[in-house]
Design a protein around this motif. Sequence first.
Motif, PDB file in Angstrom:
ATOM      1  N   ALA A 124       0.845  -1.234  -0.003  1.00 48.93           N
ATOM      2  CA  ALA A 124       0.008   0.103   0.224  1.00 48.93           C
ATOM      3  C   ALA A 124       0.746   1.234  -0.048  1.00 48.93           C
ATOM      4  N   PRO A 125       0.565   2.288  -0.655  1.00 46.44           N
ATOM      5  CA  PRO A 125       1.118   3.528  -0.839  1.00 46.44           C
ATOM      6  C   PRO A 125       1.349   4.108   0.893  1.00 46.44           C
ATOM      7  N   SER A 126       2.232   4.868   1.035  1.00 49.54           N
ATOM      8  CA  SER A 126       2.416   5.509   2.392  1.00 49.54           C
ATOM      9  C   SER A 126       1.279   6.695   2.262  1.00 49.54           C
ATOM     10  N   PRO A 127       1.058   7.156   3.747  1.00 54.23           N
ATOM     11  CA  PRO A 127       0.353   8.217   3.728  1.00 54.23           C
ATOM     12  C   PRO A 127       1.057   9.496   2.970  1.00 54.23           C
ATOM     13  N   GLU A 128       2.290   9.699   3.036  1.00 54.62           N
ATOM     14  CA  GLU A 128       2.877  10.742   2.418  1.00 54.62           C
ATOM     15  C   GLU A 128       2.785  10.593   0.833  1.00 54.62           C
ATOM     16  N   GLU A 129       2.803   9.372   0.406  1.00 50.29           N
ATOM     17  CA  GLU A 129       2.392   9.165  -0.999  1.00 50.29           C
ATOM     18  C   GLU A 129       1.113   9.569  -1.585  1.00 50.29           C
ATOM     19  N   LEU A 130       0.080   9.149  -0.718  1.00 49.58           N
ATOM     20  CA  LEU A 130      -1.268   9.668  -0.901  1.00 49.58           C
ATOM     21  C   LEU A 130      -1.615  10.899  -0.826  1.00 49.58           C
ATOM     22  N   ARG A 131      -0.934  11.835  -0.089  1.00 52.10           N
ATOM     23  CA  ARG A 131      -0.999  13.160   0.253  1.00 52.10           C
ATOM     24  C   ARG A 131      -0.710  13.774  -1.140  1.00 52.10           C
TER      25      ARG A 131
END
Length: 146
Positions: A124-131
């Motif tokens: 899963a992408p990290s929260p930073e990547e999603l942001r």
Amino acid sequence: MGALVTLELPDDSPIHDLPWIITFGPLGDDDEWEPVVCGPYERPHALALAESVVADEDLMAVVEPLLPRLSADEIRGEIAASRIAAEDDAVQTEDADIYGDYEDLLDDEPGPETVQQHAEARPAPSPEELRAGMARIADKLGNLSG
């Protein structure tokens, strides 16, 4: 005349500032077609658009916020909560027994052909990547106005 469904929020709710989408669908049982999802919009714009579209047609518009989830675990939690709610609704419906048994009236014709593919699990992408992805989407939407 159509119907509009949305959340009633306190004036100071931070949810007002989220992007909102509109899902248009048939209001009655006589009409069957895939719902149309539009957006994202600011909440006042979403409500105004939805109201103007359903004002003179037998449509339902659901105006709801986009609630970003920043991890696969958060999404799994939402899915689990939705499944539990659906099971609770099914139990209540069965307990009420007000609908009768209409299974023999269901159309046995198959629907459109679907293809199922099994996807391999990826990290899963990290929260930073999603942001960062959300920021890129917002930038693209901002460039549409010019």
